[in-house]
Design a protein around this motif. Structure first.
Motif, PDB file in Angstrom:
ATOM      1  N   ARG A   1       0.844  -1.182   0.000  1.00  0.00           N
ATOM      2  CA  ARG A   1       0.000   0.000   0.000  1.00  0.00           C
ATOM      3  C   ARG A   1       0.883   1.236   0.000  1.00  0.00           C
ATOM      4  N   VAL A   2       0.470   2.259  -0.729  1.00  0.00           N
ATOM      5  CA  VAL A   2       1.211   3.521  -0.677  1.00  0.00           C
ATOM      6  C   VAL A   2       0.275   4.623  -0.216  1.00  0.00           C
ATOM      7  N   ASP A   3       0.862   5.586   0.447  1.00  0.00           N
ATOM      8  CA  ASP A   3       0.100   6.753   0.869  1.00  0.00           C
ATOM      9  C   ASP A   3       0.630   7.962   0.126  1.00  0.00           C
ATOM     10  N   THR A   4      -0.297   8.680  -0.494  1.00  0.00           N
ATOM     11  CA  THR A   4       0.103   9.903  -1.172  1.00  0.00           C
ATOM     12  C   THR A   4      -0.587  11.072  -0.504  1.00  0.00           C
ATOM     13  N   ALA A   5      -0.008  12.222  -0.639  1.00  0.00           N
ATOM     14  CA  ALA A   5      -0.675  13.412  -0.146  1.00  0.00           C
ATOM     15  C   ALA A   5      -1.741  13.775  -1.139  1.00  0.00           C
ATOM     16  N   GLY A   6      -2.699  14.543  -0.750  1.00  0.00           N
ATOM     17  CA  GLY A   6      -3.700  14.888  -1.735  1.00  0.00           C
ATOM     18  C   GLY A   6      -5.078  14.760  -1.152  1.00  0.00           C
ATOM     19  N   GLY A   7      -6.024  15.159  -1.929  1.00  0.00           N
ATOM     20  CA  GLY A   7      -7.379  15.269  -1.441  1.00  0.00           C
ATOM     21  C   GLY A   7      -7.962  13.962  -0.969  1.00  0.00           C
ATOM     22  N   HIS A   8      -8.973  14.077  -0.153  1.00  0.00           N
ATOM     23  CA  HIS A   8      -9.730  12.899   0.245  1.00  0.00           C
ATOM     24  C   HIS A   8     -10.817  12.725  -0.787  1.00  0.00           C
ATOM     25  N   THR A   9     -10.474  12.032  -1.826  1.00  0.00           N
ATOM     26  CA  THR A   9     -11.431  11.906  -2.923  1.00  0.00           C
ATOM     27  C   THR A   9     -12.475  10.869  -2.569  1.00  0.00           C
ATOM     28  N   GLU A  10     -13.358  10.668  -3.530  1.00  0.00           N
ATOM     29  CA  GLU A  10     -14.403   9.681  -3.339  1.00  0.00           C
ATOM     30  C   GLU A  10     -13.807   8.357  -2.908  1.00  0.00           C
ATOM     31  N   GLN A  11     -14.453   7.739  -1.955  1.00  0.00           N
ATOM     32  CA  GLN A  11     -13.919   6.519  -1.360  1.00  0.00           C
ATOM     33  C   GLN A  11     -13.488   5.479  -2.376  1.00  0.00           C
ATOM     34  N   GLN A  12     -14.273   5.365  -3.409  1.00  0.00           N
ATOM     35  CA  GLN A  12     -14.031   4.296  -4.374  1.00  0.00           C
ATOM     36  C   GLN A  12     -12.612   4.323  -4.928  1.00  0.00           C
ATOM     37  N   VAL A  13     -12.254   5.498  -5.453  1.00  0.00           N
ATOM     38  CA  VAL A  13     -10.937   5.578  -6.071  1.00  0.00           C
ATOM     39  C   VAL A  13      -9.849   5.618  -5.014  1.00  0.00           C
TER      40      VAL A  13
END
Lengths: 184, 503
Positions: free
Chosen positions: B312-324
Motif C-alpha cells: 500500500r502507498v500513501d500519497t498526499a492529496g485530497g480525500h477523494t471519493e472513497q471508491q478511487v
C-alpha cells in the motif's frame, strides 16, 4: 528526559534565532492561571446548579432521586473547589517550567508536557505556513500563540502559546521560507 | 492560442444520469408521501427539480478545456462563468472511472487532483478514451520541463510502459479469501432484511422457539458439571450455522474482490505508476512515484500461509471519493513474496528491501508493555462477572495469558532501521506491517514519553509524513531507549533540514 534545569532567560522582541533553549514569557503563568480560575469557576457553578436542582427535587419529595445524594454532593463541594483551585494555581507553574523551545538553523523544536512529555522538531524546509494569533486574554497580557503548519498528519499544526507577542512575530519572520525555496 | 476542447457529446446523458441518481431516493419518498397524505404539494415540489437539472445540464455543455504551455485551463458556465487554471506541476493524480454505461460508449469520467484540498480539483465528465490519453500525455509533458521545451504542439510519443504486476483471476480470488470482506455485504443484507422485518422469522426457523434457543451456554456448562443433559443438538446446529457463515463470508469476499480488482494491471511509465482494475466499473488510477509519501507492506496470518503480501502507498492529496481513494492506496493488493523486492524497488527506489542492520527495541520493552496490556483482560473479566461468577477467575487467567503472550510476540517482532534515504519500521505478530518512510518526505519528528516510559528510560519516536490519515501503520517506534530515540530523531531532523521538500 534529563531534568530541564538548564535555564536561559526569555529573549526580548527583536532577538534573532537563539541557539539555546528558551522559555515562555513569565506572564504566561498568570495568563494560564486566570484561564484556569475562569474554567474552575464555571465547573463549580454548573456543579452547584445541578446539586441545587437535585436538592430541590428531594425537598419536594421526588422519589427518583435518593435522599442521600444531594448531601453527598454538597459534602464533596469543598473538596472539588479546593482541588480545582490548586490545579489552576499550580499547573501553569509546572507547564512554564517544563516548556522550552528553540529556533535555530535547523528549524523549530518544542519541548513540553508535565506528565506526558513531548518533543517536536520541524525543520525549516518543512514549514508550510505560520500563524500568530491572540485571544482576548492573551491580548491583555501581551502574549500570542505561534502556530506552525506542516504537511504532516499527526503534526499538521504545531502550536506554542504563551510567547510574548513581539517574540512570536520575530519567530514567524525568521521561519518564513525565502521565496526561492518555495517548493510547493 | 491552443485550441479548446469540449466534453464528449454523451456527457449530457451522464450528467443527467448523475443528477437523477442523487435525486431518486428523495423523489420516491416525496412521491409516496404525497400519495399517502391529503395535500399534493409534494408533487408540485418535485417540479422544482426540473430547473435544477437543466442548470446542471447547461454546466455540462458549457465546459471547455485547453492546454496552455504551463497549465490546464478549464472554463465552464454561460451565465455564471468560471475559469480554473491548474498548473501541470500541481497535478498529482489523474484518475478515470468507467462503469458499464461508460464502457459501452467508450468514454471515461476523469478526475484531476492536486496536493491538499478536500475535493477533486477538476472533474471532466465525460471524455472519450483518446481525449483522456491526450490529457494524461499533455499533463505529463508539461510537468517539470523548462519553459522553452513546453509548446502546445509538443506531445511526446507515449513512453514505453513497464508492466510491474498483473493479477489473473486466480490471484484476485485468493485476494478475496485473504481479505475477508464478506462482512460488508452481510452488514448491508442484514440491514435490508431488518427493514423488511424478516430477521425474526429467519431466526425462528433456524433456532426453533425462543425458549429453546437461549440459555444454551448455561446448559452446556451445567452439563459439564454433571447436572442436566447437554444440549448437544442445539450446539451442533449452532456450530453448523457458524461454519456455514464463515464459509459464506469467504465466498462473498471472493465475489467482492473479483468485482473490484478483476483484470488488475500495474504499469510504470517513466515516473508514473498506473493501475487499472475493476469488473463492471473500471478504474484507472495514476500515482506519480514522486508523490509517494509512505509505503507499507502488510502480511496477515493467511498471507503468510499462502506466501503473499499486500503493498500500500500513501500519497498526499485530497480525500477523494472513497471508491478511487481506497483502491488506489493498495498499490498491489496481493503480490507473491518472491516478486515483492523487485516491485518495491521499482515503485520506491529508496525502499531497499534487503535491509541488514535491523535494530531492536529496548531489551526491557516487554516489562514496560505487559502491565498496560493486562488492563484489557481485567476490564473484560469484570464485565463478565455477572454471567460467569466464579468462573471469572479462570476467564481472567486465560485472557491474561493470551495478553502476555501477544505482548511478548509483538515486542519481539518490532524492528527498525534508518539509512541515508529512509526510515523503515516493522511491527506486528500475526498481522505484520512494514512501513518505509523516505527521509525526503518526512515532515516533522516527535519524541514522546509517558510516565511509564520515563520510569523505564524509554521513548517513542514518531516520524510524520503527509497523507497518512487512514494508514493502518506508521513509523511510530515505541519502547526505544531514550538515547537511541534521541539519536534517531537528530539524524532524521538533520536529514530533513538539509533537503528542500518537493511535492
Amino acid at each position: 528526559m534529563q531534568d530541564l534545569d538548564e535555564t536561559s532567560p526569555p529573549s526580548d522582541a527583536a532577538t534573532p534565532p537563539d541557539p539555546a533553549w528558551q522559555r515562555l514569557d513569565p506572564r504566561a503563568i498568570q495568563l494560564h492561571r486566570t484561564i484556569g480560575w475562569i474554567v474552575s469557576a464555571s465547573i463549580l457553578f454548573v456543579y452547584s446548579l445541578l446539586t441545587a436542582v437535585m436538592t430541590l427535587a428531594v425537598l419536594l419529595k421526588d422519589d427518583d432521586i435518593p435522599s442521600w445524594l444531594p448531601i453527598v454532593l454538597w459534602a464533596l463541594w469543598p473538596a472539588l473547589a479546593a482541588s480545582l483551585g490548586w490545579l489552576a494555581h499550580r499547573f501553569p507553574e509546572l507547564h512554564y517550567r517544563y516548556t522550552t523551545w528553540r529556533l535555530d538553523d535547523v528549524g523549530l523544536a518544542i519541548r513540553t508536557g508535565v506528565v506526558w512529555r513531548k518533543e517536536i522538531s520541524v525543520a525549516r524546509s518543512r514549514v508550510q505556513h505560520i500563524d500568530v494569533s491572540q485571544g482576548p486574554m492573551e491580548r491583555r497580557f501581551g502574549l500570542a500563540t505561534l502556530s506552525v503548519y506542516t504537511a504532516g498528519t499527526e503534526h499538521s499544526q504545531v502550536a506554542l502559546d504563551g510567547l510574548e507577542h513581539g517574540v512570536a512575530l520575530a519567530a514567524r519572520d525568521s521561519l518564513l521560507p525565502a521565496s526561492d525555496l518555495d517548493a510547493v | 492560442m491552443p485550441s479548446e476542447h469540449r466534453l464528449h457529446p454523451s456527457s449530457v446523458l451522464f450528467q443527467l444520469g448523475g443528477q437523477l441518481k442523487d435525486l431518486l431516493v428523495p423523489g420516491l419518498v416525496a412521491l409516496f408521501a404525497a400519495r399517502a397524505s391529503e395535500s399534493q404539494w409534494q408533487i408540485w415540489a418535485m417540479f422544482l427539480i426540473v430547473p435544477y437539472t437543466i442548470a446542471a445540464l447547461v454546466r455540462a455543455l458549457s465546459v471547455r478545456y485547453r492546454f496552455d504551455p504551463a497549465e490546464l485551463v478549464i472554463r465552464s458556465g454561460f451565465i455564471f462563468r468560471r475559469e480554473r487554471r491548474i498548473p501541470y506541476d500541481r497535478i498529482h493524480n489523474i484518475d478515470a472511472i468507467q462503469n458499464v454505461a461508460h464502457r459501452l460508449l467508450k468514454v471515461m469520467e476523469v478526475r484531476l487532483e492536486t496536493a491538499g484540498g478536500t475535493d477533486t480539483e477538476a472533474e471532466l465528465r465525460v471524455l472519450s478514451v483518446e481525449a483522456f490519453r491526450e490529457v494524461r500525455q499533455r499533463v505529463h509533458a508539461g510537468r517539470g520541463t523548462t519553459a522553452e521545451e513546453r509548446t502546445d504542439t509538443a506531445i511526446a510519443p507515449s513512453p514505453p510502459a513497464e508492466r510491474l504486476l498483473e493479477l489473473p483471476v486466480r490471484e484476485v480470488a485468493l485476494l478475496g479469501v485473504l481479505q475477508g470482506r464478506g462482512l460488508v455485504v452481510v452488514g448491508a443484507a442484514f440491514g435490508l432484511l431488518w427493514e423488511l422485518g424478516l430477521v425474526d422469522s429467519i431466526g425462528q426457523r433456524f433456532f426453533g422457539a425462543d425458549a429453546a434457543g437461549r440459555g444454551v451456554l448455561r446448559r452446556f456448562v451445567l452439563a459439564a458439571l454433571g447436572q442436566g443433559a447437554a444440549p448437544i443438538q442445539q450446539i451442533g446446529r449452532m456450530l453448523a450455522v457458524f461454519v456455514a457463515f464463515v464459509l459464506a463470508m469467504r465466498v462473498l469476499s471472493v465475489a467482492v474482490a473479483i468485482m473490484r480488482f478483476y483484470g488488475f494491471v500495474l504499469t510504470r511509465a517513466r515516473e508514473e505508476l498506473r493501475s487499472e482494475f475493476g469488473l463492471l466499473t473500471r478504474v484507472t488510477a495514476t500515482i506519480p512515484t514522486r508523490r509517494i509519501q509512505m509505503l507499507t507492506v502488510h502480511r496477515g496470518p493467511l498471507h503468510r500461509v499462502f506466501k503473499r503480501a499486500a503493498v500500500r502507498v500513501d500519497t498526499a492529496g485530497g480525500h477523494t471519493e472513497q471508491q478511487v481513494q481506497a483502491q488506489r492506496q493498495w498499490l498491489a493488493p496481493i503480490v507473491r513474496e518472491e516478486a515483492l523486492p523487485a516491485l518495491m524497488r521499482a515503485v520506491l527506489p529508496v525502499a531497499d528491501p534487503t535491509v541488514v542492520d535491523w535494530q531492536r527495541v529496548h531489551p526491557r520493552a516487554f516489562r514496560r508493555a505487559v502491565r498496560p496490556a493486562l488492563v484489557t483482560p481485567a476490564v473484560i473479566s469484570l464485565a463478565l462477572v455477572a454471567i460467569l461468577e466464579w468462573w471469572t477467575l479462570a476467564a481472567f487467567a486465560l485472557l491474561s495469558l493470551w495478553a502476555v503472550l501477544a505482548t511478548k510476540r509483538h515486542v519481539a517482532s518490532m524492528r527498525w532501521a534508518v539509512s541515508d534515504n529512509a526510515v523503515v519500521f516493522r511491527s506486528g505478530w500475526l498481522w505484520s506491517y512494514l512501513t518505509v518512510a523516505p527521509l525526503s518526505k518526512v515532515q516533522a519528528v516527535s519524541l514522546r514519553q509517558s510516565p511509564f516510559d520515563r520510569r523505564f528510560g524509554m521513548a517513542t519516536v514518531l516520524v510524520d509524513v503527509a497523507g497518512g490519515h487512514d494508514a493502518p501503520h506508521r513509523v511510530e517506534i515505541r519502547y526505544l531507549a531514550r538515547d537511541v530515540a534521541q539519536g534517531l530523531r537528530d539524524r532524521v531532523v538533520a536529514s530533513t533540514a538539509s533537503t528542500a521538500f518537493r511535492w
